[in-house]
Design a protein around this motif. Sequence first.
Motif, PDB file in Angstrom:
ATOM      1  N   VAL A  37      27.212  37.444 -37.355  1.00  0.00           N
ATOM      2  CA  VAL A  37      26.061  38.696 -36.909  1.00  0.00           C
ATOM      3  C   VAL A  37      25.055  38.857 -35.824  1.00  0.00           C
ATOM      4  N   SER A  38      25.464  39.475 -34.602  1.00  0.00           N
ATOM      5  CA  SER A  38      24.746  39.438 -33.562  1.00  0.00           C
ATOM      6  C   SER A  38      23.787  41.268 -33.423  1.00  0.00           C
ATOM      7  N   ASP A  39      23.122  41.275 -32.526  1.00  0.00           N
ATOM      8  CA  ASP A  39      22.539  42.418 -32.737  1.00  0.00           C
ATOM      9  C   ASP A  39      24.210  43.617 -31.611  1.00  0.00           C
ATOM     10  N   LEU A  64      24.749  53.543 -40.372  1.00  0.00           N
ATOM     11  CA  LEU A  64      23.342  53.354 -41.853  1.00  0.00           C
ATOM     12  C   LEU A  64      22.442  53.482 -40.950  1.00  0.00           C
ATOM     13  N   THR A  65      22.083  55.192 -41.614  1.00  0.00           N
ATOM     14  CA  THR A  65      21.139  56.179 -41.068  1.00  0.00           C
ATOM     15  C   THR A  65      19.590  55.339 -41.568  1.00  0.00           C
ATOM     16  N   PRO A  66      18.763  54.614 -41.009  1.00  0.00           N
ATOM     17  CA  PRO A  66      17.474  54.669 -41.556  1.00  0.00           C
ATOM     18  C   PRO A  66      17.103  54.624 -42.372  1.00  0.00           C
ATOM     19  N   THR A 110      22.104  48.280 -34.276  1.00  0.00           N
ATOM     20  CA  THR A 110      21.662  48.985 -36.216  1.00  0.00           C
ATOM     21  C   THR A 110      22.538  48.286 -36.711  1.00  0.00           C
ATOM     22  N   ILE A 111      22.530  49.112 -38.270  1.00  0.00           N
ATOM     23  CA  ILE A 111      23.016  48.425 -39.629  1.00  0.00           C
ATOM     24  C   ILE A 111      23.718  49.552 -39.109  1.00  0.00           C
TER      25      ILE A 111
END
Length: 133
Positions: A37-39, A64-66, A110-111
């Motif tokens: 996993v990276s940015d 996924l919405t914050p 971003t998640i």
Amino acid sequence: MKKNLQKIIILAMLASPLLSFADVVISNVKTYDATNVSDISAVFNGSADVVGDNAYAYFRYSKLTPGTKPPIFCNDIYGSNMISIKGTPEQITGSGTAFHATPQNLALSTIYSYCAVVSNSASNPTKIKYGGP
């Protein structure tokens, strides 16, 4: 006696059809934590138990919405709102078969939520199983 035995064998063959495209058995589909996993990238991981030759594995994902939690499970309703990774599905067979994919063009920092999916067809599935944790 020999004729009766031949009839029994023929009837048994007719009563147990060969495993066909639609008869693939899919179970234990699992979604695992992403790796590397990276940015802007990650490798999605999953596995499944498959009996038969026509099973295809892929992943669906969405932003996924914050402040919100990821869904508890992936299904036809939640899964239909997600993006499928291009370049998949991957044909799989066997017990505990692992599969992986790397989505392209993820947004910076971003998640995402994702789930493993296994179906009996690459284009028009009649059986779909979603992977939970």
